[in-house]
Write an enzyme that holds these catalytic residues in place. Structure first.
Site, PDB file in Angstrom:
ATOM      1  CB  ALA A  19      -0.944  -0.009   1.203  1.00 20.31           C
ATOM      2  CB  ILE A 100      -7.103  -3.944  -4.637  1.00 19.98           C
ATOM      3  CG1 ILE A 100      -7.458  -2.871  -3.608  1.00 19.98           C
ATOM      4  CG2 ILE A 100      -6.734  -5.245  -3.942  1.00 19.98           C
ATOM      5  CD1 ILE A 100      -8.658  -3.223  -2.715  1.00 19.98           C
ATOM      6  CG  ASP A 101      -3.735   0.965  -6.444  1.00 18.52           C
ATOM      7  OD1 ASP A 101      -3.108   0.500  -7.420  1.00 18.52           O
ATOM      8  OD2 ASP A 101      -3.176   1.266  -5.360  1.00 18.52           O
ATOM      9  CG  HIS A 116      -4.100  -9.014  -1.463  1.00 16.55           C
ATOM     10  ND1 HIS A 116      -3.383  -8.199  -0.610  1.00 16.55           N
ATOM     11  CD2 HIS A 116      -3.758 -10.283  -1.135  1.00 16.55           C
ATOM     12  CE1 HIS A 116      -2.648  -8.943   0.196  1.00 16.55           C
ATOM     13  NE2 HIS A 116      -2.853 -10.208  -0.113  1.00 16.55           N
ATOM     14  CB  SER A 186       3.573  -3.680   7.201  1.00 16.13           C
ATOM     15  OG  SER A 186       2.460  -4.462   6.803  1.00 16.13           O
TER      16      SER A 186
END
Length: 284
Positions: A19, A100-101, A116, A186
């Site tokens: 992310a 997921i963008d 994902h 992370s």
């Protein structure tokens, strides 16, 4: 060694991202101080983004999903553009993303493995008809197909399984890479995070604003110098943006040696079966 120099001497680069890669595009991440998981909602985001919650509280799920997971105005940032350029130059072989963008494809990358799923893909749970993101974005309540079935986003929720064929492709890319760049993640979401343990090259770069090391770095012995991690330390440079680091040949500091022990994907005892395959916790 500079990142620019490492890239110049590599021709089989794989990028593994999360992310944090898209925060410069205005999409918040999950686990940073300002991330989604630190915001206040009626239910914890991890609960809302679960298969169980989706099945039991669909309207609330879609209210959250529209507000927090779809970003129709987001555009690729310099990191996405640089990765696409490396692919055109024949340097980068694949982008493996937890995002997921769809911004990597928008930037021009072709070999993108979306572990994902994507908000841009949606399907009817009854007839299987495909829908774009507008079917979700411009609907209210639970989006419905023309056949009357519910339209479900093609994203992996907690308790759902990842596409095992895609995971195998990702593992193959990573195991064959001569350079692995990990950025904006992370590394706590399994089984995706477990993929990095299969890297066997000698150029591993971590680009992150946090201080988390890749899984397996806990076992460190100076006499077992089989890899080097170049990890940014707070204060080394003014900018903390991943895009600056990707584009400018930034120095990476604190070379560390560590031994990665082979382990199965995902923590044992936290797995579920769905869609006919095994899962050990996704999404983020």
């Amino acid at each position: 060694m500079q990142l620019k120099e490492m890239v110049a001497t590599s021709d089989n680069i794989v990028f593994f991202g999360g992310a944090g890669v898209s925060t410069e595009s205005g999409i918040p991440d999950f686990r940073s101080v300002d991330g989604l998981y630190h915001q206040k909602f009626r239910y914890p985001p991890e609960t809302i983004l679960s298969h169980t919650f989706y099945e039991r509280h669909k309207e609330e799920f879609f209210d959250f999903y529209r507000q927090k997971l779809i970003a129709p105005k987001a555009r690729p940032n310099a990191a996405h553009v640089k990765l696409a350029q490396w692919e055109r130059d024949g340097k980068l072989k694949a982008v493996i993303t937890q995002n997921i963008d769809g911004l990597h494809q928008m930037a021009g990358s072709h070999e993108v493995l979306e572990l994902h799923g994507s908000v841009l893909r949606n399907y009817c749970e009854r007839c299987g008809k495909f829908y774009g993101v507008d079917a979700i974005l411009h609907s209210t309540g639970v989006p419905k197909c023309s056949c009357g079935g519910d339209i479900k986003p093609d994203v992996v929720l907690y308790e759902e399984s990842l596409d095992m064929q895609m995971m195998e492709h990702a593992l193959e890319y990573i195991s064959r890479a001569d350079m692995l760049i990990i950025g904006g993640t992370s590394l706590v979401v399994y089984p995706a995070a477990g993929l990095v343990q299969y890297y066997r090259g000698h150029k591993l770069v971590v680009i992150n604003t946090g201080s988390r090391d890749p899984p397996g770095t806990a076992v460190r012995k100076k006499e077992e110098l089989n890899k080097a991690q170049y990890h940014r330390r707070p204060g080394d440079r003014k900018s903390q943006n991943p895009r600056d680091q990707l584009g400018s040949g930034t120095h990476f500091f604190a070379p560390l040696s560590f031994k990665i022990s082979p382990e199965p994907l995902g923590p044992p005892g936290q797995c579920t079966f769905w869609r006919g395959t095994r899962s050990c916790m996704p999404v983020a």
